[in-house]
Design an enzyme around this catalytic site. Structure first.
Site, short mmCIF file in Angstrom:
data_model
loop_
_atom_site.label_atom_id
_atom_site.label_comp_id
_atom_site.label_asym_id
_atom_site.label_seq_id
_atom_site.Cartn_x
_atom_site.Cartn_y
_atom_site.Cartn_z
N ALA A 1 -9.96 -4.87 -1.24
CA ALA A 1 -9.17 -3.77 -1.81
C ALA A 1 -8.99 -4.02 -3.30
O ALA A 1 -9.05 -5.17 -3.76
CB ALA A 1 -7.82 -3.67 -1.12
N ASP A 2 -8.78 -2.94 -4.03
CA ASP A 2 -8.48 -3.06 -5.45
C ASP A 2 -7.52 -1.94 -5.83
O ASP A 2 -7.64 -0.83 -5.32
CB ASP A 2 -9.76 -2.97 -6.29
CG ASP A 2 -9.51 -3.38 -7.74
OD1 ASP A 2 -9.18 -4.56 -7.97
OD2 ASP A 2 -9.61 -2.53 -8.65
N THR A 3 -6.57 -2.25 -6.69
CA THR A 3 -5.57 -1.27 -7.12
C THR A 3 -5.68 -1.06 -8.62
O THR A 3 -5.82 -2.02 -9.38
CB THR A 3 -4.15 -1.77 -6.77
OG1 THR A 3 -4.08 -1.96 -5.36
CG2 THR A 3 -3.09 -0.78 -7.21
#
Length: 200
Positions: A80-82
């Site tokens: 995941a990446d934000t």
């Protein structure tokens, strides 16, 4: 059916969120020879949604290669990446305290978007989703910004703040996924995991 997954993330919050929905996981972290930060470079005038999905895909590619290189047992791999975006401007992790103050001055009194992409690979199957939320900051004084930066909390976080920490006292309103703003949107993540045969 897999009884566990690999989490390719150094974020303790993502690990806690997976535990919250009952997903057994092991960490699959980059070794020192891998340049994980280089994957996060923005390309030109890239749109935030496209950027966060591309970076997450690159991180997943690297994690799958790492799994094969280490010869570990097969299981789904989650990345995941934000990213935080003010308009079309991507506000990444602050380089230092001065940069953190600059980012927070931009967010003060404004509504910004938080986009978190999730991607999972299980065998040859890859599934992904992007969660989009909106966060409205109250106006912050220079001394409030300085005190928050001095706490050390903004460092290593996209947009120079953590919604689950001290910044909460400056957040007027949230629309969207609270867990997505934290770094792992649980509704989308659970749906993706079920689609590759992981119970949650």
């Amino acid at each position: 059916m897999s009884d566990f997954i690999y989490l390719a993330s150094q974020s303790p919050r993502r690990s806690q969120l997976l535990t919250q929905i009952g997903v057994a996981h092991e960490l699959l972290l980059p070794d020192p020879a891998e340049d994980a930060e280089a994957l996060e470079v923005v390309r030109g005038r890239e749109a935030p949604g496209r950027y966060v999905a591309r970076v997450t895909g690159l991180k997943l590619d690297a994690a799958v290669a790492r799994l094969q290189r280490l010869g570990l047992p097969a299981a789904p791999v989650l990345c995941a990446d934000t990213t935080v975006a003010l308009g079309r401007e991507i506000l990444g992790k602050p380089a230092d305290e001065a940069d953190a103050r600059r980012i927070l001055q931009q967010l003060s009194g404004q509504t910004h978007r938080v986009l978190t992409a999730v991607a999972i690979q299980s065998g040859r199957k890859r599934v992904q989703a992007v969660s989009e939320s909106w966060v409205q900051f109250a106006p912050m004084t220079a001394s409030q910004i300085k005190a928050y930066v001095a706490s050390g909390e903004p460092m290593g976080k996209a947009g120079a703040y953590g919604v689950q920490g001290r910044a909460a006292s400056h957040i007027e309103q949230i629309r969207g996924s609270y867990s997505g703003i934290m770094g792992l949107p649980l509704f989308e993540t659970a749906a993706l995991l079920r689609s590759v045969g992981v119970a949650c």
